[in-house]
Design an enzyme around this catalytic site. Structure first.
Site, PDB file in Angstrom:
ATOM      1  CG  ASP A  97      -1.904   1.117   1.259  1.00 18.67           C
ATOM      2  OD1 ASP A  97      -3.116   0.849   1.302  1.00 18.67           O
ATOM      3  OD2 ASP A  97      -1.457   2.291   1.240  1.00 18.67           O
ATOM      4  CG  ASN A 150      -4.250  11.392  -6.057  1.00 16.19           C
ATOM      5  OD1 ASN A 150      -3.596  11.295  -7.092  1.00 16.19           O
ATOM      6  ND2 ASN A 150      -5.006  10.412  -5.594  1.00 16.19           N
ATOM      7  CG  HIS A 179      -6.553  11.799 -10.195  1.00 16.49           C
ATOM      8  ND1 HIS A 179      -6.654  10.879 -11.209  1.00 16.49           N
ATOM      9  CD2 HIS A 179      -7.114  11.227  -9.089  1.00 16.49           C
ATOM     10  CE1 HIS A 179      -7.271   9.804 -10.741  1.00 16.49           C
ATOM     11  NE2 HIS A 179      -7.562   9.992  -9.469  1.00 16.49           N
ATOM     12  CG  ASP A 216      -3.899   8.206 -12.784  1.00 20.60           C
ATOM     13  OD1 ASP A 216      -4.299   7.889 -11.646  1.00 20.60           O
ATOM     14  OD2 ASP A 216      -4.659   8.504 -13.720  1.00 20.60           O
ATOM     15  CD  GLU A 237      -3.433   3.614  -1.594  1.00 18.74           C
ATOM     16  OE1 GLU A 237      -4.351   2.758  -1.516  1.00 18.74           O
ATOM     17  OE2 GLU A 237      -2.678   3.916  -0.658  1.00 18.74           O
TER      18      GLU A 237
END
Ligand code: GH3
Ligand code: MG
Ligand code: MG
Length: 315
Positions: free
Chosen positions: A181, A189, A194, A198, A224
């Protein structure tokens, strides 16, 4: 009228009619004698396999088969010849027949084979359809249904299916489940946008893919979070792989306009299952618990745990 009777009523006009059908039909029709030599071949067959008119006659059937399937094909023909069905369709998704185009490329074929006779000699006739486009389309669909678009890794469902297969094939060995994680990802973000988020997800997926063996299975669990199944590895070897992945990811510099370069960390929970104790849900639950401990312990770390026999029995 039954099917057989309706065909019989056409027989008087048959010669020209059948010749025309064989000549015009889009399916290939090919006949081989009992030495495997091509004795009948329509234009569609020549076009499917890329040969000139008349070129295939008197050639052995092998010219239409890739070398790697020739032995298998011979056995198939022999079993059909000695069996007691006169016609059989072969072209199901699980068992497509592969042919060889004259240019060397492989083509997927749906084939109906018939055992018959011509001029008193046995003959095998095959009606052939090029189903390469269908097979390609089916494979594309399968890949799409199994793949997470952003990361290119297995999605959750495909990950589970592949792990279940691997577990049953490696039942006598140690195996490990890892959940990763990304740390503080919400802030990534918020701070960089964002798209930057990504990019970090894609980058971690790349690290994951490049750090594992062909038999390891990696997936995106969601958001994630990533999962990794490592068959056939003991505790210390599994830890080494996870630590390498974490180090490789943290070593990556991310540079976005207007910001100094940034690095990120990832936490991981590892559950090792001794032989016979690898159960998918147990392993995920244990790895998740270990991950929780890694987060609580301050992030940027791995916590590992070994599944105990009592634990597995209790669930
Ligand atoms: P922690 O260290 O405890 O893991 O903190 P965190 O911020 O990583 O944890 P949290 O689960 O609160 O945040 C996950 C964030 O991931 C929230 C969500 O907006 C973001 N996220 C999930 N999927 C995607 C995605 O596909 N792309 C991007 N850019 N962000 C995503
Ligand atoms: Mg999370
Ligand atoms: Mg997170």
């Amino acid at each position: 009228m039954t099917k057989r009777a309706s065909i019989a009523s056409l027989i008087p006009a048959s010669q020209d009619l059948y010749r025309k059908i064989v000549f015009e039909i889009a399916d290939g029709i090919i006949g081989i004698d009992d030495h495997g030599i091509i004795r009948l071949c329509n234009p569609a067959t020549e076009s499917i396999f890329g040969w000139q008119p008349g070129e295939l006659l008197d050639k052995p059937l092998e010219v239409l088969l890739p070398e790697r399937v020739q032995g298998f094909h011979q056995k198939l023909v022999a079993s059909f010849q000695s069996g007691n069905t006169d016609a059989r369709y072969m072209g199901q998704r699980s068992a497509t027949i592969v042919g060889c185009h004259k240019d060397g490329t492989e083509i997927n074929l749906g084939i109906t084979i018939l055992r018959t006779a011509a001029a008193g000699a046995p003959m095998m006739v095959a009606v052939i359809r090029d189903i390469s486009d269908n097979v390609r389309y089916q494979n594309d669909l399968k890949r799409l249904a199994e793949t997470d678009t952003l990361s290119g890794l297995f999605n959750r469902r495909a990950f589970r299916a592949n792990v279940l297969q691997s577990v049953s094939a490696n039942i006598a060995n140690y195996s490990s489940m890892v959940i990763f994680d990304l740390d503080g990802f919400k802030a990534v973000n918020d701070r960089f946008g964002h798209d930057a988020g990504d990019e970090v997800i894609t980058s971690f997926s790349e690290v994951l893919r490049n750090s594992i063996r062909a038999t390891d299975i990696a997936g995106r669990w969601g958001g994630e979070e990533f999962v990794l199944f490592l068959p056939n590895l003991k505790h210390t070897a599994a830890i080494a792989i996870v630590e390498r992945i974490r180090a490789n990811f943290t070593a990556r510099d991310f540079k976005w306009e207007g910001f100094p370069s940034a690095n990120f960390t990832v936490s991981a929970g590892l559950a090792v299952a001794p032989p016979g104790l690898a159960d998918f849900s147990d392993m995920i639950a244990s790895a998740d618990k270990a991950l929780y401990d890694a987060k609580r312990g301050g992030r940027d770390r791995l916590v590992s745990t070994e599944i105990q026999e009592q634990e597995a029995l209790a669930s």
